[in-house]
Design a protein around this motif. Structure first.
Motif, PDB file in Angstrom:
ATOM      1  N   SER A   1      42.007  39.640  35.880  1.00  0.00           N
ATOM      2  CA  SER A   1      42.737  39.500  36.844  1.00  0.00           C
ATOM      3  C   SER A   1      41.907  39.863  38.546  1.00  0.00           C
TER       4      SER A   1
ATOM      5  N   LEU B   1      35.093  43.867  34.692  1.00  0.00           N
ATOM      6  CA  LEU B   1      34.847  43.052  34.401  1.00  0.00           C
ATOM      7  C   LEU B   1      35.110  41.986  34.605  1.00  0.00           C
ATOM      8  N   ASP B   2      33.865  40.961  35.125  1.00  0.00           N
ATOM      9  CA  ASP B   2      34.536  39.726  35.345  1.00  0.00           C
ATOM     10  C   ASP B   2      33.411  38.605  35.547  1.00  0.00           C
TER      11      ASP B   2
ATOM     12  N   SER C   1      54.436  31.119  49.362  1.00  0.00           N
ATOM     13  CA  SER C   1      53.187  30.533  49.019  1.00  0.00           C
ATOM     14  C   SER C   1      53.270  30.135  47.449  1.00  0.00           C
TER      15      SER C   1
ATOM     16  N   SER D   1      43.576  33.089  41.231  1.00  0.00           N
ATOM     17  CA  SER D   1      42.515  32.686  42.499  1.00  0.00           C
ATOM     18  C   SER D   1      40.963  32.278  41.452  1.00  0.00           C
ATOM     19  N   SER D   2      41.080  31.690  40.365  1.00  0.00           N
ATOM     20  CA  SER D   2      40.305  31.509  39.802  1.00  0.00           C
ATOM     21  C   SER D   2      39.596  30.266  40.711  1.00  0.00           C
TER      22      SER D   2
HETATM   23  N1  LIG Z   1      51.617  35.000  46.829  1.00  0.00           N
HETATM   24  C1  LIG Z   1      51.410  34.550  45.696  1.00  0.00           C
HETATM   25  N2  LIG Z   1      50.776  35.508  44.987  1.00  0.00           N
HETATM   26  C2  LIG Z   1      50.843  35.447  43.320  1.00  0.00           C
HETATM   27  C3  LIG Z   1      51.426  33.929  42.638  1.00  0.00           C
HETATM   28  C4  LIG Z   1      52.001  33.127  43.981  1.00  0.00           C
HETATM   29  O1  LIG Z   1      52.583  32.111  43.316  1.00  0.00           O
HETATM   30  N3  LIG Z   1      52.415  33.525  45.303  1.00  0.00           N
HETATM   31  N4  LIG Z   1      51.381  33.966  41.889  1.00  0.00           N
HETATM   32  C5  LIG Z   1      51.279  35.132  40.573  1.00  0.00           C
HETATM   33  C6  LIG Z   1      51.054  34.412  39.191  1.00  0.00           C
HETATM   34  S1  LIG Z   1      52.451  33.420  39.051  1.00  0.00           S
HETATM   35  C7  LIG Z   1      50.606  34.866  38.559  1.00  0.00           C
HETATM   36  S2  LIG Z   1      49.998  34.142  36.953  1.00  0.00           S
HETATM   37  C8  LIG Z   1      49.058  35.787  39.345  1.00  0.00           C
HETATM   38  C9  LIG Z   1      47.687  35.419  38.381  1.00  0.00           C
HETATM   39  O2  LIG Z   1      46.807  36.417  38.816  1.00  0.00           O
HETATM   40  P1  LIG Z   1      45.334  36.604  38.209  1.00  0.00           P
HETATM   41  O3  LIG Z   1      46.266  36.453  35.968  1.00  0.00           O
HETATM   42  O4  LIG Z   1      44.897  37.964  38.266  1.00  0.00           O
HETATM   43  O5  LIG Z   1      44.461  35.024  38.253  1.00  0.00           O
HETATM   44  P2  LIG Z   1      43.593  34.913  38.425  1.00  0.00           P
HETATM   45  O6  LIG Z   1      43.208  35.193  40.216  1.00  0.00           O
HETATM   46  O7  LIG Z   1      43.139  33.478  38.398  1.00  0.00           O
HETATM   47  O8  LIG Z   1      42.487  36.166  38.598  1.00  0.00           O
HETATM   48  C10 LIG Z   1      42.263  36.034  36.733  1.00  0.00           C
HETATM   49  C11 LIG Z   1      40.592  36.966  37.072  1.00  0.00           C
HETATM   50  O9  LIG Z   1      39.903  36.122  35.598  1.00  0.00           O
HETATM   51  C12 LIG Z   1      38.707  36.118  35.527  1.00  0.00           C
HETATM   52  N5  LIG Z   1      38.369  35.860  34.103  1.00  0.00           N
HETATM   53  C13 LIG Z   1      38.675  34.980  33.956  1.00  0.00           C
HETATM   54  N6  LIG Z   1      38.038  34.893  32.277  1.00  0.00           N
HETATM   55  C14 LIG Z   1      37.302  36.258  32.376  1.00  0.00           C
HETATM   56  C15 LIG Z   1      36.818  36.953  30.935  1.00  0.00           C
HETATM   57  O10 LIG Z   1      36.782  35.812  29.512  1.00  0.00           O
HETATM   58  N7  LIG Z   1      37.132  38.301  31.048  1.00  0.00           N
HETATM   59  C16 LIG Z   1      37.158  38.368  32.421  1.00  0.00           C
HETATM   60  N8  LIG Z   1      36.967  40.289  32.383  1.00  0.00           N
HETATM   61  N9  LIG Z   1      37.387  37.876  33.365  1.00  0.00           N
HETATM   62  C17 LIG Z   1      37.964  37.005  33.077  1.00  0.00           C
HETATM   63  C18 LIG Z   1      38.538  35.250  36.592  1.00  0.00           C
HETATM   64  O11 LIG Z   1      37.149  34.727  36.832  1.00  0.00           O
HETATM   65  C19 LIG Z   1      39.700  35.697  37.445  1.00  0.00           C
HETATM   66  O12 LIG Z   1      38.869  36.752  38.616  1.00  0.00           O
HETATM   67  O13 LIG Z   1      49.090  35.979  40.563  1.00  0.00           O
HETATM   68  C20 LIG Z   1      50.237  36.228  41.409  1.00  0.00           C
HETATM   69  N10 LIG Z   1      50.022  35.814  42.553  1.00  0.00           N
END
Ligand SMILES: Nc1nc2c(c(=O)[nH]1)N[C@H]1C(S)=C(S)[C@@H](COP(=O)(O)OP(=O)(O)OC[C@H]3O[C@@H](n4cnc5c(=O)[nH]c(N)nc54)[C@H](O)[C@@H]3O)O[C@H]1N2
Ligand SMILES: Nc1nc2c(c(=O)[nH]1)N[C@H]1C(S)=C(S)[C@@H](COP(=O)(O)OP(=O)(O)OC[C@H]3O[C@@H](n4cnc5c(=O)[nH]c(N)nc54)[C@H](O)[C@@H]3O)O[C@H]1N2
Ligand SMILES: [Mo]
Length: 708
Positions: A411, A437-438, A595, A605-606
């Motif tokens: 995350s 961890l990322d 948003s 944000s990936s």
């Molecule tokens: N304003 C606004 N905010 C939102 C949303 C929105 O529509 N508008 N949507 C929301 C929704 S639905 C969601 S699901 C969330 C998503 O929120 P997050 O699940 O936090 O999504 P990501 O930003 O993709 O972050 C995932 C992170 O995990 C890392 N990662 C990938 N694989 C691995 C691994 O195997 N090991 C480790 N340690 N890291 C790994 C990636 O590099 C990345 O940094 O955001 C929410 N935030």
């Protein structure tokens, strides 16, 4: 399949723990093709094949035989090798902070030293403040069962750390659907081709579910109409036959208006309603409160559009509603889902193949969860913190014990959590010990005391369910983890060992976890063995064909019927009937900011670190209607300030009437550190919760815009 594929060999079995390459892989020019699957938090879970040469991955391509994803990888992942696995910004060694928090300055350290320090500091916090002062923070960076929710959960449960409520996505919709249907079941995505009326309600499949969109186009070629309900002219809305733009968070009123037209016009399915629903008379009385003219006032739509929508939806055989997550992120999110879910039962759409509702498929994978995340261990810890409110948790002086350590993986809360200013304030605390961890230095990792290198999907063993289709997939490691990176599971094994723990459940191998997950007698998963998955890559769960989950009723509610009237909602203090509950307004900030995930090249944000993805995405803008822009002296392309009581963003205005008046939109996913104002859209979003399920209310943000 590409030329020569048949002459190449698939790796036959997976590997335990760390990736172990099969014998023969280090032969000069040895070429292997390894089955895997994209781990992004996306409904599509695309099957892929990694080609390796001398043990090095050289190509990742979609598996052309996969029935749904059909060999096509999207913009986000088709370049995974150069843009992630071999990207120069990839973290390959443990790093220790050298600069101020947030500067992102680090030095390389050895695993042993780094882990010893982390273990000692966590122990000190446990001794002084108690284990709940430690907070894990993870979400769906990987959708993998093993790397997403296994040894990590067990480790934090063993410590007794605070539990994280992982409700940012899916839970408000889940609660809403459960109230009405008592189950998460819906149609299979491939059945959408049978639909004659596809109502895409608060979803953007062209971007968010790109392998189902072509099926919708197939349906259109077979006579279906595609209607989109979205305040924003999304990529999907642009391709629809009809696009209706209600004000955000007014969809329950729209659905009640449709029910009014359907019931009063006798367009409902009398037989289905009588046999399989509960509370029709009460629903009829409630719907009478929502005549189309009143609904027009609430939603900002035209009366005749509401009537036309209701009639064409109810008359089509079959009609299908496609929802996803966008509509959840409101203070009334669960109630909107609960209300919309009444429509297919009212019209009897569930009786037909492809008719009803398509939401998520997560219920199709009843894995042996007790053997994976071991929830009974975690349940012993009383304190839980909602991930949506991370900023509050890190800064609330009343929280006892205060959060002293934050361990982030899978995350990037600095980007995705709402109320970003408060999140940054928390992460900046000198007395907060942060471990990340990322794969890359995310905006969250910039604040870390230690950053550890995570292995990528091509380097790990995992089992993947999907929330968008019925195929269970295995991901075999195609290469050894680059540098000193490790799978998440290995990180938690090493940390557990350093902390002196000896419980065997903390050290199980990745392969054993996959095997344990598959150990179940559930009929859906019958015959789905590790060996079969390793050979075939992906396998459909055993759903009946055709799959008509509620054709004969059989809802999962206490009454066994579709509950128009819900006693369980009443018990929770909510309206037992479908209801429109207005969300708050703020006279200081007259514009409603949505948003959504309108980025084609990022997944949340990936991939936001990759220059090529940013370039392909183009500069983020605020979209606004000319009726809001003109009185503010704003023209297309002007630099503007979007602001509210929480913060501000500076970006260019896009005045193309792609949004409805009184609504503006800014894409989510961009990293603050990559933007000029060092803030991304979550600096403006509220951190309240949805009515049920603990989801966020991101899309209830109120802002104003001015020219700078
Ligand atoms: N304003 C606004 N905010 C939102 C949303 C929105 O529509 N508008 N949507 C929301 C929704 S639905 C969601 S699901 C969330 C998503 O929120 P997050 O699940 O936090 O999504 P990501 O930003 O993709 O972050 C995932 C992170 O995990 C890392 N990662 C990938 N694989 C691995 C691994 O195997 N090991 C480790 N340690 N890291 C790994 C990636 O590099 C990345 O940094 O955001 C929410 N935030
Ligand atoms: N390219 C790409 N694909 C993704 C993601 C990504 O970041 N990028 N993220 C993945 C994730 S984590 C998820 S959860 C899914 C989400 O998949 P979707 O739910 O399809 O996507 P969102 O962008 O969250 O929201 C869809 C639409 O809901 C609209 N919306 C917001 N509020 C309302 C409302 O009150 N009423 C109505 N009618 N519409 C409303 C938004 O304007 C938006 O266009 O996508 C996944 N796929
Ligand atoms: Mo999500």
């Amino acid at each position: 399949m590409p030329d020569g594929a048949s002459r190449r060999e698939f790796i036959k079995t997976g590997a335990a723990g760390l990736a172990v390459l099969p014998a023969g892989c280090n032969h000069a020019n040895a070429e292997m093709r390894v089955r895997g699957v994209c781990a992004h938090d996306c409904p599509d879970a695309c099957a892929w094949i990694v080609t390796t040469r001398d043990g090095k991955p050289v190509e990742v391509e979609g598996d052309p035989d996969h029935p749904l994803t059909r060999g096509v990888l999207c913009e986000k992942k088709s370049t995974v090798l150069q843009d992630l696995v071999f990207h120069p910004d990839r973290v390959l060694y443990p790093l220790r902070r050298t600069g101020a928090k947030g500067d992102g300055k680090f030095e390389r350290v050895g695993w042993e030293d780094a882990l010893a320090d982390v273990a000692a500091r966590l122990q000190k916090i446990i001794d002084k403040d108690g284990p709940t002062a430690i907070l894990p923070y993870s979400y769906a960076g990987t959708e993998g069962v093993v790397q997403g929710r296994s040894l990590d959960r067990r480790f934090f449960a063993r410590i007794g750390a605070s539990r994280l409520q992982r409700d940012v996505c899916g839970s408000a919709g889940y609660e809403g659907l459960m109230a009405t249907n008592g189950s998460f079941a819906g149609i299979l995505p491939e059945d959408i081709i049978h639909s004659k009326f596809i109502l895409i309600w608060g979803a953007n499949p062209v971007l968010s579910n790109p392998h189902v969109w072509p099926l919708m186009e197939d349906a259109r070629r077979r006579g279906a109409r595609i209607v989109v309900i979205d305040p924003i002219r999304s990529a999907t809305a642009e391709r629809a036959d009809l696009h209706l733009q209600p004000l955000p968070a007014t969809d329950a009123a729209l659905a009640l208006g449709m029910m009014n037209v359907i019931i009063e016009g006798k367009l409902f399915d009398r037989d289905y309603v009588a046999k399989h629903t509960l509370g029709f008379d009460k629903l009829r009385a409630r719907a009478r409160e929502y005549p189309p003219e009143r609904v027009a006032g609430i939603t900002g739509l035209e009366r005749q559009d509401i009537v036309h929508l209701a009639e064409s939806y109810a008359k089509a055989r079959p009609s299908t509603i496609r929802t996803l997550v966008g509509m959840e992120h409101h203070a009334n999110g669960a109630m909107m889902f609960r209300t919309i879910a009444c429509l297919p039962a009212l019209t009897g759409a569930w009786k037909y193949q492809g008719g009803g509702m398509l939401h998520m498929a997560a219920h199709l994978f009843p894995l042996n969860e007790a053997a994976v995340s071991m929830p009974e261990l975690e349940a012993k810890t009383a304190r839980s913190i909602n991930m949506v409110q991370l900023g509050r948790a890190l800064t609330d002086p009343k929280l006892k014990p205060a959060v002293r350590a934050l361990v982030v993986y899978n995350s990037n809360p600095a980007t995705i959590a709402p109320n970003q200013g408060l999140v940054f304030q928390g992460l900046r605390r000198e007395d907060l010990f942060t471990v990340v961890l990322d794969h890359v230095i995310t905006d969250t990792a910039r604040f870390a005391d230690y950053v550890f290198p995570a292995a990528t999907q091509v380097e790990v063993l995992d089992l993947l369910t999907s929330w968008g289709h019925q195929y269970l997939s295995i991901n075999l490691p195609a290469a050894a983890p680059a540098g000193e990176s490790v799978p998440n599971t290995e990180f938690f094994r090493r940390l557990a060992r350093k902390m002196g723990f000896t419980e065997p459940y903390l050290f199980e191998s990745d392969e054993d976890i996959v095997r344990a997950a598959l150990k179940t007698d559930h009929p859906l998963l019958k015959g789905l063995t590790y060996e079969r998955l390793a050979k075939e890559g992906w396998v459909s769960v055993r759903v009946p064909s055709p799959y008509l989950p509620y054709a004969e009723g059989k809802f999962g509610t206490p009454s066994g019927k579709c509950e128009f009237y819900s006693e369980s909602l009443r018990a929770k203090g909510l309206d037992p009937l479908p209801a429109h509950v207005a969300v708050h307004t703020d006279s200081r900030f007259p514009l409603h900011l949505v948003s959504s995930k309108s980025t084609r090249n990022f997944l949340n944000s990936s991939m936001g670190h990759a220059e090529s993805h940013m370039k392909a995405e183009g500069e983020p803008t605020v979209r606004m209607h000319s009726r809001d822009a003109t009185p503010r002296g704003i023209r297309d392309g002007d630099l503007v300030r979007v602001f509210n009581q929480r913060g501000e963003m500076r970006l260019r205005a896009e005045v193309k009437d792609g949004v409805r008046p009184r609504v503006v939109s800014i894409p989510q996913g961009w990293w603050a550190s990559r933007l000029k104002g060092k803030a991304s859209v979550n600096v403006l979003t509220p951190d309240g919760l949805s009515d049920l399920g603990g989801g966020g209310d991101f899309h209830d943000a109120k802002v104003d815009v001015e020219k700078v």
